[in-house]
Design a protein around this motif. Structure first.
Motif, PDB file in Angstrom:
ATOM      1  N   PRO A 188      25.588  45.072  28.213  1.00 21.28           N
ATOM      2  CA  PRO A 188      26.252  45.412  30.167  1.00 21.28           C
ATOM      3  C   PRO A 188      27.013  46.467  29.874  1.00 21.28           C
ATOM      4  O   PRO A 188      27.538  47.387  29.181  1.00 21.28           O
ATOM      5  CB  PRO A 188      26.940  44.260  29.919  1.00 21.28           C
ATOM      6  N   ILE A 229      31.884  45.770  33.123  1.00 21.08           N
ATOM      7  CA  ILE A 229      32.063  43.976  33.385  1.00 21.08           C
ATOM      8  C   ILE A 229      32.603  43.487  31.989  1.00 21.08           C
ATOM      9  O   ILE A 229      31.799  43.721  30.806  1.00 21.08           O
ATOM     10  CB  ILE A 229      30.057  43.325  33.046  1.00 21.08           C
ATOM     11  N   GLU A 288      29.991  36.334  32.623  1.00 18.58           N
ATOM     12  CA  GLU A 288      28.736  37.816  33.539  1.00 18.58           C
ATOM     13  C   GLU A 288      28.218  38.516  32.419  1.00 18.58           C
ATOM     14  O   GLU A 288      26.990  39.168  33.161  1.00 18.58           O
ATOM     15  CB  GLU A 288      30.304  38.636  34.088  1.00 18.58           C
ATOM     16  N   GLN A 289      28.559  39.432  31.894  1.00 14.99           N
ATOM     17  CA  GLN A 289      27.395  39.896  30.828  1.00 14.99           C
ATOM     18  C   GLN A 289      26.591  39.359  30.802  1.00 14.99           C
ATOM     19  O   GLN A 289      25.330  39.948  30.558  1.00 14.99           O
ATOM     20  CB  GLN A 289      28.649  39.786  29.212  1.00 14.99           C
ATOM     21  N   TRP A 294      24.281  38.923  33.713  1.00 13.10           N
ATOM     22  CA  TRP A 294      23.736  41.122  33.777  1.00 13.10           C
ATOM     23  C   TRP A 294      23.110  40.644  32.575  1.00 13.10           C
ATOM     24  O   TRP A 294      21.714  40.942  33.459  1.00 13.10           O
ATOM     25  CB  TRP A 294      24.808  41.824  33.008  1.00 13.10           C
ATOM     26  N   GLN A 305      20.161  39.345  34.430  1.00  8.82           N
ATOM     27  CA  GLN A 305      19.347  39.481  35.469  1.00  8.82           C
ATOM     28  C   GLN A 305      18.508  40.316  35.444  1.00  8.82           C
ATOM     29  O   GLN A 305      17.060  40.465  35.993  1.00  8.82           O
ATOM     30  CB  GLN A 305      20.232  40.255  36.135  1.00  8.82           C
TER      31      GLN A 305
END
Ligand SMILES: Cc1cc2nc3c(=O)[nH]c(=O)nc-3n(C[C@H](O)[C@H](O)[C@H](O)COP(=O)(O)OP(=O)(O)OC[C@H]3O[C@@H](n4cnc5c(N)ncnc54)[C@H](O)[C@@H]3O)c2cc1C
Ligand SMILES: Cc1cc2nc3c(=O)[nH]c(=O)nc-3n(C[C@H](O)[C@H](O)[C@H](O)COP(=O)(O)OP(=O)(O)OC[C@H]3O[C@@H](n4cnc5c(N)ncnc54)[C@H](O)[C@@H]3O)c2cc1C
Lengths: 345, 260
Positions: free
Chosen positions: A221, A225, A230-231, A234, A237
């Motif tokens: 990532p 971040i 959140e990593q 990511w 995603q």
């Protein structure tokens, strides 16, 4: 007097829900067995064109209730009008949607009759419809019958029955109706469109992603971040982007497991399973989904299931027609390319 | 804000459910509060935390439906009522909605009734809207968020989760809401809550107490319950030297079988 078989045409934002035409088809086969006429019902505002379509799909006639108050769907006035129309009917059919379960139930209360939701098959027994519907999230099936009260009210699961071929040459009578809307106390103040794209329940092909979609340690990532979850999101995603590209090439809807939804990879609207949407597409491609019983409950009736999973022991392979043991990050890009090459030509 | 939450007892969703001679069983899996109803209870608790009032959980069912009510009490409902009578056996949604509406009438002073979207066992999803119709109150189904609530002005605004997106609706109170999973994250019962629930007296209301001398016959019956036909699939594993080769083979096979 001839039996009246009413079919409610469900629509939203100028589009008829395709399962409505399947319901017209079921109405036609009921009329063949029970005798009688298939009459479609279209309620709304400026909805005349749907009436034409209903005739092409097989309705003998159409009742159109048009009023500005019916522009936005609200259950109370819609149920009131349907109850007026269905009081003398033998059968009232709906496609199963987020609007019609409640409508069917409310009309049943008005007319003190039975309601059988989410029917997937039927036969005629002793002059009544003996319907089959899934219970326990599809782990079992039950037969349900409304043998004395009329009308018999059924909602029909989308894609469980064939869609009739439309015939532009057919003609039938379109009749505007007088309506008693009753007191309307609620107000629709707006809409927020969901970003699901192709609707899951209507989709012929679904590509779904699970927790495995975040599992690519090789992806690093961006430095800003720093939070671990959140990593992970990511990474997910990036994975869902691959799922989405495949879906796009196939004109498919995008689905997800609950684990993916709960972890925040993708909104709840995409969830397939016992506490998400129940789907039955022609082709379901499961990527990085283990195949928990609650997920299978939502997609086990798919015609062909393809599973892509690193773990050859994953339970999803027990239900799949085709399986690939491998990493989805390696497999999805060439798969998307292969479909593009083959379908493009 | 006085709230009634309608709850049902269902087998745990992870249970292996089987049927023999039309009788359903789920081995030794526990029976639990219908998972959707946890969201209904949670939403009631949040409204009470914001606006005060009383929460009554009600359930229609045999004696063992008390377990669902105890779970609702353990989460924080103020009181629970079991609605039970041998004459209720075999009730369909038409009859159940009549009995629940009569119970809500008897409770008096209710501003909001909250349902789950469906039960995970018989899964009709129509009981909430039917109760709304019987009470003559607005039916706000599949609610994913309560965007505003004004107990004095007696209004509520909600976001309904339609298949195509959210519909924003405002309505007067009293109203009947059914909730979907997106609305909240249900809490776990606290230790104190569980203790309180285990000691709670749960009153029982019968048909006579509800003034329902004549229970109408159910309109539908379910003469047969069966296992779904076994899906006969023999999984065909697609293998190859490279991902490209595997991908091409899968596409070939899908086209040969006319899947696409
Ligand atoms: C009341 C209740 C209701 C539920 N409702 C639902 C529901 O509606 N829908 C639902 O889906 N679940 C539901 N669940 C949750 C369900 O039990 C499972 O937890 C969930 O389905 C698991 O999701 P998953 O398969 O994505 O994750 P996991 O079970 O963690 O599986 C991930 C899979 O990905 C594979 N994998 C990992 N990395 C890769 C890679 N790089 N390439 C390929 N494969 C990889 C792994 O081998 C594994 O098989 C419910 C549970 C409960 C208790
Ligand atoms: C095999 C089988 C098939 C059936 N098929 C039908 C059918 O096709 N049509 C029909 O009309 N009836 C049918 N029934 C009867 C129906 O299950 C009962 O009437 C049931 O109490 C309510 O329906 P539900 O479980 O589908 O609830 P839903 O309408 O799916 O539940 C929605 C919400 O209503 C509340 N609720 C539901 N039941 C109760 C309760 N007993 N007490 C308090 N709150 C409750 C909960 O908040 C729940 O989340 C069937 C029953 C069985 C056993």
């Amino acid at each position: 007097m001839a039996n009246k078989i009413l079919v409610y045409i469900d629509h939203f934002a100028g589009q008829v829900v395709p399962a409505s035409w399947e319901a017209v088809g079921v109405g036609t086969s009921l009329a063949e067995e029970l005798g009688g006429d298939v009459v479609a019902v279209v309620l709304g505002h400026e909805v005349e064109e749907f009436a034409q379509n209903a005739i092409q799909f097989g309705a003998g006639g159409v009742l159109v209730g048009d009023a500005p108050e019916l522009k936005d769907y609200r259950p109370e006035p819609f149920a009131s009008v349907l109850s007026q129309l269905a009081a003398e009917a033998e059968v009232l059919l709906f496609p199963t949607t987020s609007r019609t379960r409640e409508l069917a139930g409310m009309v049943a209360v008005d007319l003190e009759t039975g309601v059988i939701p989410d029917v997937v098959a039927f036969e005629i027994k002793d002059g009544s419809v003996l319907a089959t519907r899934p219970i326990y999230a599809g782990k079992l099936l039950t037969k349900v019958v409304c043998s004395e009260k009329r009308p018999q009210i059924l909602t029909l699961r989308g894609r469980a029955f064939p869609k009739p071929e439309p015939d532009p040459g057919r003609s039938g009578e379109i009749t505007p109706i007088e309506m008693e809307l009753g007191e309307i106390t609620t107000e629709v103040t707006g809409y927020s469109e969901s970003k699901v794209g192709v609707s899951l329940t209507d989709a012929a092909i679904i590509v779904s992603g699970g927790r495995g979609v975040s599992n690519n340690p090789q992806l690093s990532p961006p430095a800003e971040i720093t939070d671990e979850s959140e990593q992970e999101i990511w990474r997910a995603q990036q994975g869902f982007a691959l799922v989405g590209e495949l879906a796009q090439v196939l004109g498919a809807a995008m689905g997800a497991s609950r684990a993916a939804v709960d972890a925040g990879y993708i909104p709840y609207e995409h969830q397939v399973g016992q506490t998400g949407k129940v789907v039955s597409p022609d082709l379901y491609i499961a990527c990085g989904i283990s195949g928990a019983i609650q997920h299978l409950a939502g997609m086990r009736t798919s015609k062909t299931i393809v599973a892509i999973n690193r773990d050859s022991e994953a339970p999803i392979f027990k239900l799949a027609r085709f399986g690939i043991v491998g990493d989805l990050f390696d497999l999805l890009p060439p798969l998307t390319q292969a479909f593009k090459d083959r379908l493009g030509s | 804000m006085n709230i009634v939450v309608c709850v049902k007892q269902t087998p745990d969703t992870a249970a292996i459910v089987t049927v023999e001679d039309g009788v359903v069983s789920w081995g030794d899996a526990p029976v639990v509060l219908n998972p959707w109803d946890e969201y209904a209870v949670e939403e009631a608790l949040r409204i009470k935390e914001a606006h005060g009032g009383e929460i009554t959980a009600i359930s229609l069912g045999p004696e063992d439906a008390k377990e669902a009510l105890k779970q609702a009490l353990a989460m924080g409902c103020d009181q629970a009522i079991l609605i039970s009578d041998p004459v209720f056996a075999g009730a369909d949604t038409l009859v159940v909605s009549k009995i629940l509406a009569a119970s809500i009438d008897k409770i008096e002073g209710t501003d909001l009734v909250i349902f789950g979207r469906a039960s995970v066992d018989s899964d009709t999803g129509v009981t909430g809207p039917q109760v709304a119709r019987r009470l003559g109150w607005p039916a706000l189904s599949l609610v994913a968020a309560i965007s505003s609530l004004d107990p004095e002005g007696k209004t509520i605004a909600v976001e309904r989760m339609l298949d195509e997106g959210r519909q924003l609706v405002s309505s007067p109170l009293p109203a009947v809401v059914s909730v979907v999973k997106e609305i909240n994250e249900p809490r776990y019962p606290s230790f104190m809550g569980i203790r309180k629930a285990s000691r709670a007296e749960i009153p029982l209301w019968t048909a006579a107490e509800l003034g329902l001398d004549e229970i109408s016959d159910p309109a539908v019956m379910w003469p047969d319950i069966m296992a779904p036909p076994k899906i006969e699939t023999e999984v065909e594993m697609i293998e190859g030297e490279t991902p490209e080769e595997i991908a091409a083979r899968l596409v070939d096979r899908l086209m040969e079988e006319k899947v696409i």
